[in-house]
Design an enzyme around this catalytic site. Structure first.
Site, PDB file in Angstrom:
ATOM      1  N   SER A   6       0.827  -1.214   0.000  1.00 30.97           N
ATOM      2  CA  SER A   6       0.000   0.000   0.000  1.00 30.97           C
ATOM      3  C   SER A   6       0.857   1.258   0.000  1.00 30.97           C
ATOM      4  CB  SER A   6      -0.921   0.003   1.224  1.00 30.97           C
ATOM      5  OG  SER A   6      -0.156  -0.145   2.417  1.00 30.97           O
ATOM      6  N   LYS A  29     -16.333  30.003 -29.581  1.00 30.08           N
ATOM      7  CA  LYS A  29     -16.723  29.315 -28.352  1.00 30.08           C
ATOM      8  C   LYS A  29     -16.051  29.837 -27.106  1.00 30.08           C
ATOM      9  CE  LYS A  29     -18.967  25.619 -28.139  1.00 30.08           C
ATOM     10  NZ  LYS A  29     -20.269  25.480 -27.511  1.00 30.08           N
ATOM     11  N   ASN A  73     -16.406  28.149 -23.406  1.00 30.33           N
ATOM     12  CA  ASN A  73     -17.081  27.070 -22.680  1.00 30.33           C
ATOM     13  C   ASN A  73     -16.798  27.120 -21.183  1.00 30.33           C
ATOM     14  OD1 ASN A  73     -18.185  25.955 -25.028  1.00 30.33           O
ATOM     15  ND2 ASN A  73     -16.301  24.802 -25.451  1.00 30.33           N
ATOM     16  N   SER A  90     -12.744  26.497 -28.181  1.00 26.52           N
ATOM     17  CA  SER A  90     -12.889  25.282 -28.966  1.00 26.52           C
ATOM     18  C   SER A  90     -11.806  25.252 -30.023  1.00 26.52           C
ATOM     19  CB  SER A  90     -14.269  25.278 -29.630  1.00 26.52           C
ATOM     20  OG  SER A  90     -14.256  24.444 -30.774  1.00 26.52           O
ATOM     21  N   THR A 129     -39.013  27.636 -10.545  1.00 29.16           N
ATOM     22  CA  THR A 129     -39.358  26.306 -10.030  1.00 29.16           C
ATOM     23  C   THR A 129     -39.611  25.480 -11.287  1.00 29.16           C
ATOM     24  OG1 THR A 129     -41.720  26.767  -9.908  1.00 29.16           O
ATOM     25  CG2 THR A 129     -40.437  27.232  -7.914  1.00 29.16           C
ATOM     26  N   HIS A 130     -39.253  24.225 -11.249  1.00 27.17           N
ATOM     27  CA  HIS A 130     -39.355  23.367 -12.450  1.00 27.17           C
ATOM     28  C   HIS A 130     -38.531  23.933 -13.611  1.00 27.17           C
ATOM     29  CE1 HIS A 130     -42.994  21.598 -10.483  1.00 27.17           C
ATOM     30  NE2 HIS A 130     -43.132  22.847 -10.076  1.00 27.17           N
ATOM     31  N   GLU A 169     -18.458  22.622 -15.607  1.00 29.45           N
ATOM     32  CA  GLU A 169     -18.871  21.272 -16.016  1.00 29.45           C
ATOM     33  C   GLU A 169     -18.095  20.208 -15.250  1.00 29.45           C
ATOM     34  OE1 GLU A 169     -19.306  21.060 -20.561  1.00 29.45           O
ATOM     35  OE2 GLU A 169     -18.339  22.984 -20.175  1.00 29.45           O
TER      36      GLU A 169
HETATM   37  N1  ARG Z   1      -1.102  -1.237   5.521  1.00 26.14           N
HETATM   38  C1  ARG Z   1      -2.077  -1.738   6.432  1.00 26.14           C
HETATM   39  C2  ARG Z   1      -3.391  -0.999   6.259  1.00 26.14           C
HETATM   40  O1  ARG Z   1      -3.387   0.050   5.733  1.00 26.14           O
HETATM   41  C3  ARG Z   1      -1.631  -1.593   7.848  1.00 26.14           C
HETATM   42  C4  ARG Z   1      -2.212  -2.580   8.749  1.00 26.14           C
HETATM   43  C5  ARG Z   1      -1.685  -3.916   8.458  1.00 26.14           C
HETATM   44  N2  ARG Z   1      -2.090  -4.852   9.442  1.00 26.14           N
HETATM   45  C6  ARG Z   1      -2.027  -6.168   9.239  1.00 26.14           C
HETATM   46  N3  ARG Z   1      -2.433  -6.931  10.185  1.00 26.14           N
HETATM   47  N4  ARG Z   1      -1.594  -6.664   8.107  1.00 26.14           N
HETATM   48  O2  ARG Z   1      -4.440  -1.459   6.649  1.00 26.14           O
END
Ligand code: ARG
Length: 461
Positions: free
Chosen positions: A24, A284, A286, A278, A156-157, A291
């Site tokens: 992660s 144009k 825009n 554009s 309204t509407h 948006e």
């Molecule tokens: N990277 C993990 C998370 O964001 C941290 C916790 C990991 N804990 C574990 N028991 N593997 O959730």
């Protein structure tokens, strides 16, 4: 080779795919400030309760301070092999200070660590968004004051209904954003309990002081239940829910800007800095930023849905699913902050066309209610009957192809002989808005007072 972190019971290391799905660090590096703050508070507490020597505590604290500088200045060696921000920081700490680094994780788990980091991160995000919302509110209030007496059609509407002022219309959004701030503040109040010390799930046998770490990190108190401490993500869901409602408000305002800048309406003009051209049509202009604000509400709502579905059905306590809580929160935060900045820029620099607005305000017999009100006020006609009389006048004007105020008094009297010049006078759009002096109404004097009140009610943080 087995992982340096948890490799004890393993004979071989993870496959490349395992590493790819497990890591992660690519996104949770954004938690580094909070992770380091949490570790420093934890180490100080371990020293205070005698679980760590002063010398080790000091080495850890200095090492963590140095890591903070390394990450801040972009020289920190992040590694995917080390999975996440927690292991990246801890491993680097070991490089820097040696064996003492291994004592930091006493009475702690990554489960309570990440829950703590994430609460701290979202708390910071809430504080930032609150400031951005206040800035947009005050920008809207300033523009509302400028356009307090600028008459425009109210709808309204999406059919013209009654004249209002542009100032009044803008102040409606100030109220919405005020409720958004309230929702973020409510979420922040419930978020502000500290999971640190829940350890993996069951608490710990070490004599830790959870109140000390909670206080050091600015929490109101420790989470009362260790299982809940590591498995709760309500704080993220509430934050995303508040962000979603806020994004919807921005999207509704964006939609109005898109409509108002069209040639058919031409109520407002966005500055060059917030418009695009554009590549084929030279004429144009825009409203792309508006948006995109409208579009991006979808992504914030998507983030909320994404995390709701991740959390649904997870048994207590921690499951790795919960690692997927971060990307939706980061994406929603980046998106919302960008949308708030874009909307603030558009509102600050748009220019309204008072002549077009006034002309449009009178189209579609928008003062018919004023005539009915006059009949009630001056002749004592029951409102339902007055409504019918005004309706017949509208039909007459429509047949003639003119506006209500263009009917002569004689023509009007063919439908209700008791109508007078005074009745004819209420048909102007200015008279209409000036009459609406009820609390919260659109009369220019009311709008000016409402601007003043809003400035006081919605203080900047
Ligand atoms: N990277 C993990 C998370 O964001 C941290 C916790 C990991 N804990 C574990 N028991 N593997 O959730």
């Amino acid at each position: 080779a087995p992982s340096a972190i948890w490799g004890g019971r393993f004979a071989s290391g993870p496959s490349a795919v395992m590493e790819a799905i497990n890591a992660s660090i690519g996104f949770d590096k954004r938690l580094y400030r909070q992770d380091i703050a949490g570790s420093r508070a934890h180490a100080a507490m371990l020293v205070a309760v005698g679980l760590l020597t002063e010398a080790d505590g000091q080495a850890i604290d200095q090492g963590l301070a140095r890591i903070l500088t390394e990450i801040d200045s972009g020289v920190f060696p992040f590694s995917t092999r080390l999975e996440d921000i927690h292991m990246n920081v801890e491993t680097r700490l070991k490089d820097l200070i040696g064996e003492a680094a291994g004592r930091l994780h006493t009475a702690r788990s990554r489960n309570d660590q990440v829950a703590t980091d994430f609460r701290l991160w979202i708390r910071d995000a809430i504080d930032f968004v609150d400031g951005a919302l206040a800035t947009l509110q005050h920008t809207l209030i300033d523009r509302a004051e400028e356009y307090a007496a600028t008459v425009m059609p109210g709808f309204t509407h999406l059919q013209t209904a009654q004249p209002v002022t542009l100032g009044h219309h803008l102040l409606a959004y100030v109220e919405m954003l005020g409720r958004d701030r309230g929702r973020f503040a409510d979420a922040r109040a419930r978020l502000n309990e500290c999971p640190l010390g829940s350890a993996a799930l069951a608490g710990t046998g070490f004599p830790i002081d959870r109140f000390m770490t909670a206080q050091a990190l600015g929490f109101d108190r420790p989470c009362a239940n260790s299982l809940d401490g590591v498995s709760d993500r309500d704080f993220a869901l509430e934050y995303l829910a508040a962000a979603s409602v806020c994004a919807i408000h921005l999207s509704r305002l964006a939609e109005e800007l898109v409509v108002w800048t069209s040639a058919q309406f031409a109520f407002v003009r966005l500055p060059d800095a917030y418009s695009t051209g554009s590549s084929i049509m030279p004429q144009k202009r825009n409203p792309d930023a508006a948006e995109l604000v409208r579009a991006k509400a979808g992504r914030v709502i998507g983030a909320l849905n994404s995390l709701l579905v991740v959390m649904k059905g997870l048994p207590l306590a921690y499951s790795k699913d919960m690692q997927d809580d971060k990307e939706p929160v980061f994406e929603a935060t980046d998106t919302l902050e960008l949308c708030l900045a874009a909307m603030t820029g558009m509102i600050a620099h748009m220019t309204a066309d008072p002549v077009r607005l006034r002309a449009a305000a009178g189209q579609g017999f928008t003062t018919a209610t004023d005539l009915a009100d006059w009949l009630v006020r001056r002749l004592g006609t029951p409102f339902r009957d007055a409504h019918a009389v005004a309706g017949r006048l509208v039909r007459l004007a429509e047949t003639r192809g003119v506006g209500l105020e263009e009917l002569s008094l004689a023509e009007m009297q063919t439908i209700e002989p008791r109508l007078t010049e005074e009745a004819a006078a209420v048909l102007s759009v200015d008279a209409s808005v000036q009459a609406r002096t009820s609390y919260g109404g659109t009369a220019p004097e009311r709008v000016r007072a409402a601007c003043q009140a809003a400035r006081e009610r919605f203080a900047r943080p």
